[in-house]
Design an enzyme around this catalytic site. Structure first.
Site, mmCIF file in Angstrom:
data_model
loop_
_atom_site.group_PDB
_atom_site.id
_atom_site.type_symbol
_atom_site.label_atom_id
_atom_site.label_comp_id
_atom_site.label_asym_id
_atom_site.label_seq_id
_atom_site.Cartn_x
_atom_site.Cartn_y
_atom_site.Cartn_z
ATOM 1 N NE ARG A 248 44.663 55.366 52.395
ATOM 2 C CZ ARG A 248 44.814 55.269 50.243
ATOM 3 N NH1 ARG A 248 45.493 53.992 50.005
ATOM 4 N NH2 ARG A 248 44.092 55.503 49.572
ATOM 5 C CG ASP B 295 45.877 38.316 33.294
ATOM 6 O OD1 ASP B 295 45.170 38.327 34.471
ATOM 7 O OD2 ASP B 295 45.460 38.666 32.472
ATOM 8 C CG LEU C 249 34.566 40.851 25.513
ATOM 9 C CD1 LEU C 249 36.179 40.679 25.077
ATOM 10 C CD2 LEU C 249 34.091 41.700 24.557
ATOM 11 C CE LYS D 24 43.037 38.452 35.310
ATOM 12 N NZ LYS D 24 42.356 39.188 35.472
ATOM 13 N N GLY E 218 40.643 47.770 30.616
ATOM 14 C CA GLY E 218 40.820 48.736 30.555
ATOM 15 C C GLY E 218 39.709 48.812 31.969
ATOM 16 C CB ALA F 231 37.758 43.532 30.728
ATOM 17 C CD GLU G 297 45.900 41.871 37.143
ATOM 18 O OE1 GLU G 297 45.626 42.119 37.905
ATOM 19 O OE2 GLU G 297 45.052 41.295 36.603
ATOM 20 C CE LYS H 108 42.921 37.849 31.834
ATOM 21 N NZ LYS H 108 42.916 39.238 31.125
ATOM 22 C CB VAL I 136 37.744 35.090 31.463
ATOM 23 C CG1 VAL I 136 38.282 34.622 29.954
ATOM 24 C CG2 VAL I 136 38.434 33.857 32.124
#
Ligand code: ADP
Ligand code: ASP
Ligand code: MG
Length: 814
Positions: free
Chosen positions: A507, A677, A612, A578, A796, A610, A666, A681, A608
């Site tokens: 916005r 998804d 890690l 992604k 997360g 999050a 998502e 990845k 890929v």
């Protein structure tokens, strides 16, 4: 004897002049000579009046009125009422003469340099008179002298050359006889031997003070101005710049020659010859130490002392086959320029002698092109030399320091810093004294270049990262909170100063040059202008900050199409989105190649697993020469969450709903459930391992019924999940019967990738995967049997945000 010079801002108004009085009253010397500039801005105003009248523009009268008001108001505020009338009438009478001069110019419609000097000298004449009168009324033993009776020059106007013999004699004579402790005189103004008014060039009051200081063998010359010394870079452009405590004459001269306006370049010469020190002090902060300029500076360890720059530079290049080995071409080139009084700021000549290139002021470029072309007309006609080439909108940026000569690698560091920030260098020059390395760059890049170099050479490696963040949903909001929390730690421990300069959601968008305060970014963003991703990019590009990073926290395909603009302008991109990396291979390839070409990292670790370190590890394996044989992975935190929580006591629909609500999927959960998804990845991992693959090459046997796959909104999708509950329950009971667990597995081997639901037996690495965890097994030439395993929370908002953060820190350490 001390000489104190006060610049325009220091004497801009009554209030400032009273500060000047305090400084003068505290001067410890038996005698002081006070040189003052015109009231701040008056020189420009006088020149403006002269210009208007020469164009027969009546507007000069308004400007004259403004000049009158400034001076009369100053007198009224400084001088006691009973003593004002004499001073006011003297000023009015001077201004009447000024009016006559302007009227003369108006009638003829022309102004000569001589008349211009006459007009402009009113600034210093009036200011010095008012200030000496004020001092007297403050019980200081002060007198006044008209500098035009002391400083004698040649007949050249607007930047006359001083006749030191006569000037020195005049000064000695006058100052040895004066009965006053304090003498006030105007800077800048002088007169020629035949008595015509001349001036010493813009900023020339510093020079007046130095000439007089040398003539009377002053103990010290103090230049009082509006900053606390000579800074490591222009403090108006570089916030982190600091005053240099001690500097040599030569360093000060180089810095001022290359644009440090705080000292007019010719100022050093007269005092250097006499070994008189210069102190640069701040009228508004007299307690600050300022800068001391002497023969040798004692800060031996320091190499680069300051960075300065000159704007409005044009390059003039003379090229041609006829120049090689022919003596005299450069001589003629420079002679022509010098005869036209065009001063050359920088020179380079290629060793082939095929071309000479000089930097001159933009103001002189048209004249220079014309005279050089006509001087070489004969050679140009015969094709031996080309028409002279002019380039404008450039600037010179220079590193200065006495000790630079004994250090290798400084120019390398300078150029790589500029290169990393996409500052294109047109020309490089290094003085034979090696006290200065200069580069010609685009004028628009000056601020960025100054700040980047300043950071590199002066800021104990504190690096500023300027973030432009798009998307403040789950991940974005967490990310901003993490930046806010970690800011102090990063600055103190990693020497990274992270600022969010731009912020946008779908916005609104906001920008704040000084960094958006992160404590209440929500309110700031809400009051921003209407969001537009193209305008956002244009603004980022136009701000042209060093170490700029675009952070995409959205899942938007549209936003991902803007990455190439950022990378192509040397702006790094960090993204958890992604879409770009899993789009057509050619697009992925182009982004990678832009990143390499423009030295702008493109990082997407969070694509890929999050937070890690999966992609980073993969890159390290490959960079160190390993080869990927096989990748097996559970890459969907969302599907893992779903299958870990789904059993015969719950419904599949409810578990998916819960996963969506807790931010594990998502925004469109079908992207996770359909396996798209995970396909994205494994595609990214396959590509990062060096394989050219498209998403359509990936095999996907979906466990979802076709009807669920065909839905086009979340409501229909959830309804279809409820409808097929029995099918999902069957998947579960079949797996339990085999003492297995359901896991959604991605695999890549021998150029082929596939994704799908599998029943994982007890004992398998994937069997005990909890919650939303991800796991990746890399089978490589170095890890052929026991794979390298990376495992941990793979979905997360918090861990994703920290993965983005980690990418940003990687760029900081780049
Ligand atoms: P004055 O009117 O006192 O002579 P100037 O405007 O001529 O003052 O010079 C002071 C200004 O020089 C500062 O306000 C600053 O903007 C500018 N400046 C440019 N480079 C430097 C530098 N390296 N150090 C200090 N000041 C600089
Ligand atoms: N008043 C003159 C100028 O503005 C000289 C000076 O201030 O040094 O250029
Ligand atoms: Mg000045």
């Amino acid at each position: 004897m001390q000489v104190l010079k006060f610049g325009g801002t220091s004497v801009a108004n009554a209030q400032n002049i009273s500060l000047v009085k305090d400084i003068v009253a505290n001067c410890a010397a038996d005698n002081c000579i006070i040189i003052v500039s015109a009231l701040g801005g008056i020189t420009d105003t006088l020149l403006n009046a002269a210009n208007l009248s020469s164009k027969q523009d009546e507007g000069y009268k308004t400007v004259l009125k403004e000049i009158e008001t400034r001076h009369l108001d100053t007198v009224k505020s400084l001088i006691p009422v009973h003593a004002q009338s004499t001073i006011l009438s003297k000023i009015k009478s001077e201004l009447n003469t000024l009016e006559d001069l302007l009227e003369g110019a108006f009638l003829i419609g022309e102004i000569t340099p001589q008349l211009s000097d006459k007009i402009v000298s009113y600034g210093e004449m009036l200011s010095s008179y008012i200030i000496s009168e004020y001092f007297q009324h403050q019980q200081l033993d002060a007198g006044h002298v008209d500098s035009r009776t002391l400083i004698i020059t040649n007949e050249v106007n607007e930047k006359a050359a001083v006749n030191f013999k006569i000037t020195n004699a005049n000064c000695k004579k006058f100052f040895s006889k004066t009965p006053h402790k304090i003498i006030v005189a105007g800077g800048f103004v002088a007169s020629s031997e035949s008595g015509n008014p001349t001036t010493l060039g813009r900023g020339g009051s510093d020079y007046t003070a130095a000439i007089i200081a040398a003539a009377v063998d002053a103990e010290i010359l103090q230049i009082w101005t509006d900053v606390s010394g000579m800074y490591t870079a222009n403090p108006k452009l570089v916030k982190q710049a600091k005053a240099i405590p001690h500097i040599s004459y030569e360093e000060a001269m180089e810095l001022s020659h290359f644009g440090a306006k705080v000292l007019y370049p010719p100022t050093i010469q007269p005092v250097l010859a006499k070994g008189i020190s210069i102190e640069i002090k701040n009228t508004f902060k007299p307690e600050d130490k300022g800068t001391l300029i002497t023969k040798n500076q004692n800060e031996k360890g320091k190499t680069v002392r300051g960075i300065s720059h000159v704007e409005n530079i044009a390059l003039l290049s003379l090229e041609g086959p006829g120049m090689v080995g022919i003596p005299g071409i450069s001589k003629r080139f420079f002679e022509v320029l010098s005869q036209a009084e065009i001063s050359v700021v920088l020179i380079t000549q290629a060793s082939s002698e095929h071309s000479i290139c000089v930097g001159i002021s933009t103001d002189d470029i048209d004249k220079a092109v014309q005279i050089v072309n006509s001087a070489f007309e004969y050679e140009i006609e015969r094709g031996k030399i080309k028409h002279v080439i002019a380039e404008q909108n450039l600037a010179i940026i220079a590193l200065v320091g006495d000790n630079m000569k004994s250090h290798q690698g400084l120019s390398g560091k300078m150029f790589s810093t500029l290169g990393k920030n996409n500052v294109n260098i047109r020309v490089i020059a290094q003085g034979a004294s090696e006290r200065n390395i200069s580069a010609v760059i685009k004028k628009d890049d000056v601020k960025k270049a100054l700040n980047a170099l300043h950071e590199e050479f002066f800021e104990e490696n504190i690096k500023q990262l300027n973030l432009f963040v798009m998307g403040v949903g789950n991940v974005g909001a967490k990310f901003l909170n993490q930046v806010c929390q970690q800011k102090k730690y990063l600055k103190e421990n990693l020497k990274l100063n992270i600022r969010v300069i731009g912020l946008s959601n779908s916005r609104t968008m906001v920008f704040d040059d000084g960094g958006i305060p992160l404590k209440n970014w929500e309110d700031t963003l809400a009051s921003g202008e209407k969001a537009n991703k193209e305008h956002f990019f244009e603004k980022v590009n136009q701000l042209n900050y060093r170490n700029s990073i675009f952070v995409d926290n959205t899942a938007s395909a549209d936003v991902s199409t803007t990455y190439n603009s950022y990378l192509g302008n040397s702006i790094s991109v960090v993204t958890c989105n992604k879409i770009a990396c899993s789009s057509e291979y050619s697009n992925y390839q182009e982004l990678k190649s832009l990143a390499r070409t423009y030295n702008a990292p493109f990082l997407f670790e969070t694509n890929v697993g999050a937070g890690l370190p999966i992609i980073d590890t993969l890159k390290h394996l490959i960079a160190s020469g390993d080869k990927i044989l096989k990748i097996q992975a559970v890459l969907s935190g969302s599907l893992n969450f779903v299958f870990n929580n789904f059993n015969d006591q719950t419904s599949f629909h409810d578990v998916v709903k819960q996963a969506q609500e807790e931010g594990y999927t998502e925004p469109d959960p079908k992207i996770d459930l359909s396996g798209v998804d995970v396909m994205r990845k494994i595609l990214i991992l396959a590509r990062e391992s060096g394989n050219q693959l498209e998403i359509s090459d990936i095999e996907n046997k979906s466990f979802l019924p076709q009807e669920s796959l065909d839905t086009d909104n979340n409501d229909d999708f959830f309804a279809s999940l409820a409808k097929y509950e029995d099918d999902f329950q069957k998947l579960y009971t079949d797996a339990v019967a085999k003492e297995s667990k359901l896991k959604y597995v991605a695999q890549f081997e021998e150029g082929k990738a596939s994704v799908g639901l599998q029943e994982i037996p007890k004992g398998h690495d994937f069997y005990n995967l909890e919650g939303s965890d991800n796991i990746v097994l890399f089978y490589t030439e170095r890890y052929p049997n026991q794979p390298m395993i990376i495992k941990g929370a793979g979905a997360g908002a918090d861990v994703t945000a920290s993965g983005i953060f980690a990418d940003i820190i990687r760029i900081g350490n780049f």
